[in-house]
Design a protein around this motif. Structure first.
Motif, mmCIF file in Angstrom:
data_model
loop_
_atom_site.group_PDB
_atom_site.id
_atom_site.type_symbol
_atom_site.label_atom_id
_atom_site.label_comp_id
_atom_site.label_asym_id
_atom_site.label_seq_id
_atom_site.Cartn_x
_atom_site.Cartn_y
_atom_site.Cartn_z
ATOM 1 N N ASP A 39 48.817 50.955 37.741
ATOM 2 C CA ASP A 39 49.302 50.491 39.045
ATOM 3 C C ASP A 39 48.906 51.448 40.164
ATOM 4 O O ASP A 39 48.562 51.011 41.271
ATOM 5 N N ASP A 42 45.400 50.766 41.054
ATOM 6 C CA ASP A 42 45.340 49.520 41.826
ATOM 7 C C ASP A 42 45.594 49.773 43.308
ATOM 8 O O ASP A 42 44.860 49.291 44.180
ATOM 9 N N MET A 52 42.289 41.441 45.901
ATOM 10 C CA MET A 52 43.277 41.114 44.869
ATOM 11 C C MET A 52 42.641 40.545 43.607
ATOM 12 O O MET A 52 43.185 40.695 42.518
ATOM 13 N N TYR A 53 41.479 39.903 43.722
ATOM 14 C CA TYR A 53 40.816 39.381 42.527
ATOM 15 C C TYR A 53 40.308 40.513 41.634
ATOM 16 O O TYR A 53 40.132 40.326 40.430
ATOM 17 N N MET A 55 42.099 43.223 41.442
ATOM 18 C CA MET A 55 43.349 43.975 41.269
ATOM 19 C C MET A 55 43.327 45.257 42.094
ATOM 20 O O MET A 55 43.645 46.335 41.616
ATOM 21 N N GLN A 56 42.944 45.116 43.351
ATOM 22 C CA GLN A 56 42.918 46.245 44.276
ATOM 23 C C GLN A 56 43.726 45.901 45.522
ATOM 24 O O GLN A 56 43.132 45.689 46.585
ATOM 25 N N HIS A 58 47.050 44.508 42.676
ATOM 26 C CA HIS A 58 47.363 43.233 42.039
ATOM 27 C C HIS A 58 48.280 42.406 42.945
ATOM 28 O O HIS A 58 48.772 42.883 43.970
ATOM 29 N N PHE A 237 49.795 35.701 38.020
ATOM 30 C CA PHE A 237 50.585 36.937 37.950
ATOM 31 C C PHE A 237 51.980 36.649 37.404
ATOM 32 O O PHE A 237 52.486 37.384 36.558
ATOM 33 N N ARG A 404 41.647 52.100 33.019
ATOM 34 C CA ARG A 404 41.683 51.928 34.472
ATOM 35 C C ARG A 404 41.626 53.288 35.169
ATOM 36 O O ARG A 404 40.948 53.457 36.188
#
Length: 489
Positions: A39, A42, A52-53, A55-56, A58, A237, A404
């Motif tokens: 997270d 992110d 957001m696609y 996850m930057q 989410h 989500f 990640r």
């Protein structure tokens, strides 16, 4: 005016002001530069490029939190530090609404000390000093709760717009605080019952509240390709959060009783209230036993706080990940508010005041110690990355969510996220001349799938960091894969 302010001049309030200033300064001095969880990465990547696609960050995008990070990123190179500083400043601003609220529950000579007791809570400060949205959300939560009380006390209905707007800011920082919107319904009901508000007026204010929320929802939807695209992200989500990886009741192996115990006694009391300090816990218990009188402040404020607390508790137990204590931060804050109202509601004897002063000062000491450890201790995932970078042989490491972080660090070795043994067995075959490593989460996943991997792995190295700052990946074991001989595969 001088007489009115003079009521707040006391040794207790002086110590309280010192405690707040000391902790705030230490927060600014000890700002960590780590993005050590999925997270955190992110959010940090969202500051650099919002998508957001990818996850930057989410869903739901946390636009006001990212916007604050982007603004401070103009002055601070590290995006994780920029987000942390935004948390610190916004939570620091909450001193104002906290003081305005708690002084309704305490005597003037204890108001600042009670504020400091809530503000300097060890676990809360530790979470504020992370690049996660909880810190900023907690600061905005106190502004929102104050606005509810402020609008209730004013006779003109136009003041209702303030909590509606602040609630929009709150959800634009952290959507999981949605259940706190029940406070708006309580204020509307109170005004309607007293005859100050008609049914049509209530509908108008509800419409205004929806329009305020649409400000940030529309902004994100436009940036991500429209409302349809935003809705698809939302459904994806939500399904994952409640059914797969989110730790909600539908995605958890814990029973209801285990979730209750974990949320209340571990997350809220032991971790949140005492910061895992036995001495702080004993001080809380002794203080509540000795000063167990009910707060003498405004009854509706106490009732509002209890309703918000109860609503969020139900939300947390059913819809949040109880394995992560940070999801209990609103509970911790509201519980500490009510405890402060109990401890400081009446003038104490010199002995009682001394006990409360020592209690506060020890809390500040414990908070300072945790802050220092947090900024000076390297997270376990970072330790593993440094260790593998030091290896002079070609290697591949198979990870779980750690991938990640490794991607964010741009490590020079090959790393791959893997969840099933079949994928690992196939992929690792492409690297016959490389050392193969696996993290403990990968090994545990293989075992859960019924794969007996014990004879093919050996412990390479253990890594450890603070469980308070990272309850999931604070203990990390790196295994080396001993390739099975032919006939053993």
């Amino acid at each position: 005016m001088r007489e009115k302010m003079g009521k707040y001049v006391s040794l207790a309030n002086g110590v309280g002001a010192f405690a707040v200033i000391a902790v705030f300064v230490l927060q600014l001095i000890w700002v960590p530069s780590f993005a050590a969880t999925w997270d955190m990465v992110d959010f940090a990547l969202g500051v650099l490029h919002f998508d957001m696609y990818q996850m930057q960050p989410h869903f739901p995008g946390y636009p006001y939190f990212i916007l604050g990070g982007k603004a401070l990123h103009l002055f601070v190179d590290d995006p994780a530090q920029a987000l942390t500083l935004f948390n610190i400043f916004l939570y620091g601003s909450a001193i104002i609404p906290l003081f305005l609220l708690i002084k309704r529950m305490t005597g003037p000579s204890y108001a600042m000390m009670a504020t400091a007791f809530i503000y300097t809570s060890s676990f809360t400060i530790l979470m504020v000093n992370q690049p996660m949205s909880e810190g900023a959300a907690l600061g905005m939560m106190w502004w929102y709760i104050w606005s509810l009380v402020f609008a209730t006390e004013k006779s003109h209905n136009a003041y209702l717009i303030l909590p509606l707007f602040l609630f929009s800011l709150l959800l634009g920082i952290r959507l999981s605080y949605l259940v706190l919107g029940i406070g708006i319904l309580l204020v509307l009901y109170r005004k309607w019952k007293s005859g100050m508000l008609k049914v049509m007026d209530m509908l108008v204010y509800i419409l205004i509240a929806i329009l305020f929320q649409l400000l940030w929802v529309s902004g994100i939807s436009i940036s991500e390709g429209g409302y349809g695209s935003f809705l698809r992200l939302a459904l994806s989500f939500t399904n994952g959060h409640f059914q797969e990886w989110g730790g909600a009741i539908g995605a958890s192996d814990l029973s209801m009783s285990e979730r209750f115990i974990k949320l209340l006694f571990v997350n809220t009391i032991w971790v949140g209230g005492a910061g895992r300090s036995l001495l702080l816990f004993l001080c809380l218990v002794v203080g509540l036993l000795v000063f167990r009188n009910f707060p003498v402040g405004k009854y509706y404020l106490t009732r509002l706080m209890l309703i918000l607390l109860g609503s969020y508790f139900l939300w947390a137990i059913f819809a949040q990940n109880v394995m992560k204590p940070r999801h209990a931060l609103p509970l911790i804050g509201m519980c500490l508010f009510l405890i402060a109202g109990t401890l400081f509601s009446r003038r104490r004897s010199s002995g009682g005041t001394l006990f409360l002063l020592l209690f506060l000062l020890f809390q500040v000491f414990h908070t300072s110690k945790l802050l220092y450890i947090h900024t000076s201790e390297t997270p376990a995932v970072y330790q593993m990355a440094d260790y593998l970078e030091g290896e002079d042989r070609p290697l591949v490491v198979y990870t779980w969510e750690e991938s990640r972080v490794l991607e964010y660090l741009a490590v020079p070795f090959t790393h791959k996220k893997v969840q099933t043994y079949e994928v690992f067995a196939t992929d690792s075959g492409y690297y016959p001349d490389r050392d193969i490593y696996l993290t403990d989460k990968v090994v545990e996943g293989f075992k859960d799938q019924g794969i007996p991997v014990e004879e093919f792995i050996k412990v390479e190295k253990h890594f450890h960091s603070s469980e308070l700052t990272d309850p999931i990946y604070h203990d990390l074991t790196l295994y080396k894969w001993e390739k099975p001989r032919k006939g053993e595969e």
